[in-house]
Enzyme design. Structure first.
Site, mmCIF file in Angstrom:
data_model
loop_
_atom_site.group_PDB
_atom_site.id
_atom_site.type_symbol
_atom_site.label_atom_id
_atom_site.label_comp_id
_atom_site.label_asym_id
_atom_site.label_seq_id
_atom_site.Cartn_x
_atom_site.Cartn_y
_atom_site.Cartn_z
ATOM 1 N N THR A 144 0.826 -1.221 0.000
ATOM 2 C CA THR A 144 0.000 0.000 0.000
ATOM 3 C C THR A 144 0.861 1.273 0.000
ATOM 4 O O THR A 144 1.998 1.254 0.462
ATOM 5 C CB THR A 144 -0.949 -0.001 1.215
ATOM 6 O OG1 THR A 144 -0.175 -0.175 2.401
ATOM 7 C CG2 THR A 144 -1.978 -1.098 1.111
ATOM 8 N N ARG A 155 -9.308 -1.130 1.219
ATOM 9 C CA ARG A 155 -9.735 -1.483 -0.140
ATOM 10 C C ARG A 155 -9.072 -2.773 -0.625
ATOM 11 O O ARG A 155 -9.567 -3.425 -1.539
ATOM 12 C CB ARG A 155 -9.415 -0.320 -1.088
ATOM 13 C CG ARG A 155 -9.919 -0.535 -2.480
ATOM 14 C CD ARG A 155 -10.199 0.764 -3.170
ATOM 15 N NE ARG A 155 -9.032 1.257 -3.860
ATOM 16 C CZ ARG A 155 -8.999 2.426 -4.495
ATOM 17 N NH1 ARG A 155 -10.049 3.210 -4.502
ATOM 18 N NH2 ARG A 155 -7.918 2.820 -5.099
ATOM 19 N N LYS A 170 2.229 -5.386 3.421
ATOM 20 C CA LYS A 170 3.350 -4.501 3.736
ATOM 21 C C LYS A 170 2.951 -3.076 3.368
ATOM 22 O O LYS A 170 2.777 -2.751 2.200
ATOM 23 C CB LYS A 170 4.607 -4.893 2.951
ATOM 24 C CG LYS A 170 5.836 -4.191 3.543
ATOM 25 C CD LYS A 170 6.953 -3.948 2.566
ATOM 26 C CE LYS A 170 6.843 -2.674 1.781
ATOM 27 N NZ LYS A 170 6.904 -1.422 2.562
ATOM 28 N N ILE A 206 13.247 -5.395 0.894
ATOM 29 C CA ILE A 206 12.595 -6.722 0.932
ATOM 30 C C ILE A 206 11.562 -6.918 -0.182
ATOM 31 O O ILE A 206 11.036 -8.009 -0.346
ATOM 32 C CB ILE A 206 11.907 -7.006 2.292
ATOM 33 C CG1 ILE A 206 10.969 -5.841 2.678
ATOM 34 C CG2 ILE A 206 12.896 -7.323 3.375
ATOM 35 C CD1 ILE A 206 10.040 -6.187 3.812
ATOM 36 N N GLY A 207 11.304 -5.845 -0.966
ATOM 37 C CA GLY A 207 10.243 -5.915 -1.981
ATOM 38 C C GLY A 207 10.471 -6.997 -3.024
ATOM 39 O O GLY A 207 9.574 -7.800 -3.297
ATOM 40 N N ASP A 208 11.670 -7.043 -3.588
ATOM 41 C CA ASP A 208 11.938 -8.029 -4.650
ATOM 42 C C ASP A 208 11.717 -9.443 -4.138
ATOM 43 O O ASP A 208 11.145 -10.292 -4.827
ATOM 44 C CB ASP A 208 13.395 -7.912 -5.148
ATOM 45 C CG ASP A 208 13.618 -6.666 -5.992
ATOM 46 O OD1 ASP A 208 12.639 -5.939 -6.250
ATOM 47 O OD2 ASP A 208 14.782 -6.431 -6.387
ATOM 48 N N GLU A 245 -2.348 -0.489 -9.267
ATOM 49 C CA GLU A 245 -3.017 0.823 -9.315
ATOM 50 C C GLU A 245 -1.921 1.874 -9.215
ATOM 51 O O GLU A 245 -1.437 2.171 -8.126
ATOM 52 C CB GLU A 245 -3.961 0.957 -8.114
ATOM 53 C CG GLU A 245 -5.092 -0.034 -8.090
ATOM 54 C CD GLU A 245 -6.130 0.258 -9.136
ATOM 55 O OE1 GLU A 245 -6.277 1.424 -9.541
ATOM 56 O OE2 GLU A 245 -6.789 -0.690 -9.571
ATOM 57 N N GLU A 379 4.083 13.061 -13.441
ATOM 58 C CA GLU A 379 3.179 13.103 -12.283
ATOM 59 C C GLU A 379 3.859 13.952 -11.206
ATOM 60 O O GLU A 379 4.886 13.563 -10.656
ATOM 61 C CB GLU A 379 2.912 11.687 -11.747
ATOM 62 C CG GLU A 379 1.866 11.690 -10.650
ATOM 63 C CD GLU A 379 1.616 10.310 -10.037
ATOM 64 O OE1 GLU A 379 2.579 9.555 -9.856
ATOM 65 O OE2 GLU A 379 0.447 10.012 -9.733
HETATM 66 P P1 NAP Z 1 5.735 3.613 -4.155
HETATM 67 O O1 NAP Z 1 6.980 4.259 -3.723
HETATM 68 O O2 NAP Z 1 5.719 2.975 -5.487
HETATM 69 O O3 NAP Z 1 5.388 2.536 -3.002
HETATM 70 C C1 NAP Z 1 4.192 1.799 -2.996
HETATM 71 C C2 NAP Z 1 4.377 0.563 -2.133
HETATM 72 O O4 NAP Z 1 5.295 -0.338 -2.781
HETATM 73 C C3 NAP Z 1 5.006 0.870 -0.762
HETATM 74 O O5 NAP Z 1 4.489 -0.021 0.174
HETATM 75 C C4 NAP Z 1 6.478 0.585 -1.006
HETATM 76 O O6 NAP Z 1 7.216 0.311 0.163
HETATM 77 C C5 NAP Z 1 6.371 -0.635 -1.901
HETATM 78 N N1 NAP Z 1 7.583 -0.892 -2.685
HETATM 79 C C6 NAP Z 1 8.569 -0.028 -3.025
HETATM 80 N N2 NAP Z 1 9.503 -0.661 -3.760
HETATM 81 C C7 NAP Z 1 9.108 -1.950 -3.878
HETATM 82 C C8 NAP Z 1 9.636 -3.110 -4.531
HETATM 83 N N3 NAP Z 1 10.784 -3.080 -5.204
HETATM 84 N N4 NAP Z 1 8.946 -4.249 -4.446
HETATM 85 C C9 NAP Z 1 7.779 -4.305 -3.775
HETATM 86 N N5 NAP Z 1 7.227 -3.252 -3.137
HETATM 87 C C10 NAP Z 1 7.879 -2.091 -3.196
HETATM 88 O O7 NAP Z 1 4.496 4.612 -4.146
HETATM 89 P P2 NAP Z 1 4.129 5.711 -3.058
HETATM 90 O O8 NAP Z 1 5.140 6.794 -3.187
HETATM 91 O O9 NAP Z 1 3.930 5.075 -1.734
HETATM 92 O O10 NAP Z 1 2.710 6.239 -3.559
HETATM 93 C C11 NAP Z 1 2.560 7.273 -4.481
HETATM 94 C C12 NAP Z 1 2.166 6.732 -5.838
HETATM 95 O O11 NAP Z 1 0.998 5.946 -5.695
HETATM 96 C C13 NAP Z 1 1.818 7.797 -6.860
HETATM 97 O O12 NAP Z 1 2.410 7.490 -8.100
HETATM 98 C C14 NAP Z 1 0.301 7.709 -6.970
HETATM 99 O O13 NAP Z 1 -0.227 8.134 -8.189
HETATM 100 C C15 NAP Z 1 0.088 6.253 -6.733
HETATM 101 N N6 NAP Z 1 -1.290 5.982 -6.296
HETATM 102 C C16 NAP Z 1 -2.136 5.392 -7.179
HETATM 103 C C17 NAP Z 1 -3.450 5.130 -6.824
HETATM 104 C C18 NAP Z 1 -4.387 4.461 -7.800
HETATM 105 O O14 NAP Z 1 -5.450 4.050 -7.373
HETATM 106 N N7 NAP Z 1 -4.052 4.330 -9.058
HETATM 107 C C19 NAP Z 1 -3.908 5.493 -5.545
HETATM 108 C C20 NAP Z 1 -3.019 6.089 -4.666
HETATM 109 C C21 NAP Z 1 -1.696 6.321 -5.051
HETATM 110 P P3 NAP Z 1 8.214 1.446 0.784
HETATM 111 O O15 NAP Z 1 7.344 2.543 1.246
HETATM 112 O O16 NAP Z 1 8.891 0.730 1.875
HETATM 113 O O17 NAP Z 1 9.148 1.858 -0.311
#
Ligand code: NAP
Length: 491
Positions: A144, A155, A170, A206-208, A245, A379
């Site tokens: 999330t 959700r 996570k 830990i994501g990968d 998403e 973005e």
């Molecule tokens: P993010 O950096 O991509 O992180 C999302 C989730 O993925 C976090 O839990 C993150 O953990 C985890 N993650 C990061 N690297 C990963 C990897 N290599 N493998 C697996 N999981 C990994 O996104 P964010 O900055 O939290 O959120 C902002 C983005 O979300 C924006 O681009 C926004 O548009 C999008 N968003 C989209 C929607 C939709 O419905 N389309 C809704 C809300 C937000 P860590 O925090 O530990 O890095």
């Protein structure tokens, strides 16, 4: 904060923690456990072992547990609102709205109890049937984001659990506390051990390992497109089903016959809600030339009046972290260098006391003429937007569609032909005509292009957690005849 594995709250074996800051003050809010691969394995094993009894419990009882969790959240909702204000920097009124959203999702999905149906297809012979069952996949990995840290958890958890899947969750490292709080309410509601496991730690560490884990059948992730693309690559090792998403770059079109006050009010909401950190935020505004001067003047004046500061009392709070703040500065200076004019904001506010170290940026409007500028292509994910003049509907719709993202879009017009033309032409998962978002639980939140794949909400969102399984059944009672096998072989 602790990790939840197989019903037990634990400290990380490594003893490692990361620090989570309060975005309004820059002070350390809490220490977050950094789980390692061993804890990921344990969580996956627990979710996998818990699967059959949870599935066999039936959707009626699973729904009762989700409803009980919703009641427990309702009873203590102020605690969750406080966490959202502190860890995300959300305004109080927006935190209240987000908790409403959490409950709406949970109640909506709990309502699917005993409504999961399948099909019976005719066989090739009369005494044969093909039963098509919708069954849960198994273990769901839920990842999330930080911008709606409670609503995104609800959700994902509610439909995954209602359909009989078990979960390893996570949350974002920027907002783990609200996810932990919701997890505790599910346990209090009677969720059997192992059905929901809670892991924290950096996605980059830990994501990968998590997404390529052989016990994961579905990965549901809300976050950035870059992370989604990486997950797609790594998850191919195990062919997990993906619901992604991802990013957005919503166009906001104001046509010459629009109700100006409604359009302005909606634009102020669509741009500055959650300090612009929303996937459906109005990231680029296209205004018809007949009303451009008047509309943009009013929009800039209203934007300049937004009071930025303490999320308890101000009109807009801080950004999530220092890198988000730097990113606003980078986008605004690039836009200015490219020739765009600042109409409102354009800098950090001057705040005193503890707030002086918070991650605040002024709501900003820039006039842009170049569709290819980063302001109109990337973005931004913060309180910065660009406005552009447009003359005819075909080019407005073409400009709107000219984006690598395809989540939300907006249109204000009173003309039915304009509205219907846009409804047909826009290549976005959502078009809001003469109204604000956000998406409803009964809508299917989905996007075109790099916004990802799959979706959430509605009966279509439930389907993401169900696999269609076929059982072929012969019941004539007559001996089978298979024309490529000689019967005399069996004598
Ligand atoms: P993010 O950096 O991509 O992180 C999302 C989730 O993925 C976090 O839990 C993150 O953990 C985890 N993650 C990061 N690297 C990963 C990897 N290599 N493998 C697996 N999981 C990994 O996104 P964010 O900055 O939290 O959120 C902002 C983005 O979300 C924006 O681009 C926004 O548009 C999008 N968003 C989209 C929607 C939709 O419905 N389309 C809704 C809300 C937000 P860590 O925090 O530990 O890095």
């Amino acid at each position: 904060m602790k990790l939840l594995i197989d019903g037990e709250w634990k400290d990380p074996e490594s003893g490692n923690y990361t620090e989570k800051m309060n975005p309004s003050t820059g002070e350390v809010l809490e220490k977050v456990p950094a789980a390692g691969v061993r804890e990921v394995d344990e969580a996956m094993d627990a979710a996998s072992s818990a699967f059959w009894p949870w599935y066999e419990l039936g959707s009626k009882e699973r729904s009762r547990i989700i409803m009980r969790a919703a009641q427990l959240i309702t009873a203590k909702r102020k605690e969750l609102e406080d966490i959202l204000v502190a860890e995300n920097g959300k305004r109080r009124i927006e935190a209240i709205g987000e908790v409403d959203g959490v409950l709406d999702q949970m109640i909506y999905y709990a309502g699917f109890e005993r409504k999961i149906t399948g099909d019976v297809a005719e066989g090739d012979n009369f005494d044969r049937k093909i039963f098509q069952y919708k069954v849960p996949y198994g273990v769901v990995l839920a990842l999330t984001p930080w911008n709606f840290p409670a609503a995104m958890v609800a959700r994902k958890l509610a439909p995954a659990l209602l359909t009989g899947n078990t979960v390893v969750m996570k949350p974002s490292s920027d907002t783990p506390h609200s996810a932990e709080w919701i997890t505790r309410k599910f346990l209090e509601a009677g969720l059997p051990k192992g059905v929901l496991n809670f892991i924290t730690g950096k996605g980059s560490e830990i994501g990968d390992y998590m997404v390529a884990h052989k016990k994961v059948s579905v990965i549901t992730m809300t976050g950035s497109t870059e992370t989604g693309q990486r997950i797609m690559q790594k998850a191919s090792a195990n062919m997990a089903k993906l619901v992604l998403e991802l990013g957005g770059k919503a166009p906001f079109i104001v046509w010459k016959d629009a109700e100006i006050k409604d359009a302005l009010k909606t634009l102020l909401w669509a741009k500055f809600w959650n300090a612009g950190q929303s996937c459906i935020a109005a990231e680029r505004v296209y205004v018809h030339s007949d009303i451009y001067e008047n509309f943009v003047k009013k929009f800039a004046a209203a934007t300049s009046s937004i009071h930025v500061g303490d999320p308890e009392t101000a009109d807009m709070g801080p950004l999530i972290n220092s890198s988000a703040l730097k990113s606003m500065e980078k986008y605004v200076s690039a836009a200015k260098e490219g020739g765009s004019k600042v109409l409102a904001g354009g800098s950090r506010p001057s705040l005193s006391g503890k707030l002086a170290s918070g991650y605040f940026y002024l709501p900003t409007v820039l006039e842009e003429k170049d569709q290819k500028a980063s302001l109109f292509q990337d973005e931004i994910f913060g309180p910065v937007t660009g406005v552009m003049k447009v003359d005819d509907l075909d080019s407005a719709l073409e400009l709107a569609n000219d984006s690598k993202y395809g989540l939300a879009s907006y249109l204000f017009t009173r003309d039915i032909t304009t509205a219907m033309k846009a409804a047909e032409r826009v290549r976005f998962g959502e078009l809001y005509i003469n109204m604000p978002g956000p998406e409803a639980s009964q809508g299917y939140h989905t996007g075109f292009r790099l916004t990802g794949q799959g979706g959430e909400g509605s009966a279509y969102g439930i389907e993401e957690y169900l696999k269609l399984k076929n059982v072929y059944f012969e019941y004539s009672g007559k001996p089978l005849s298979i024309n490529t096998v000689r019967d005399d072989l069996l004598r």
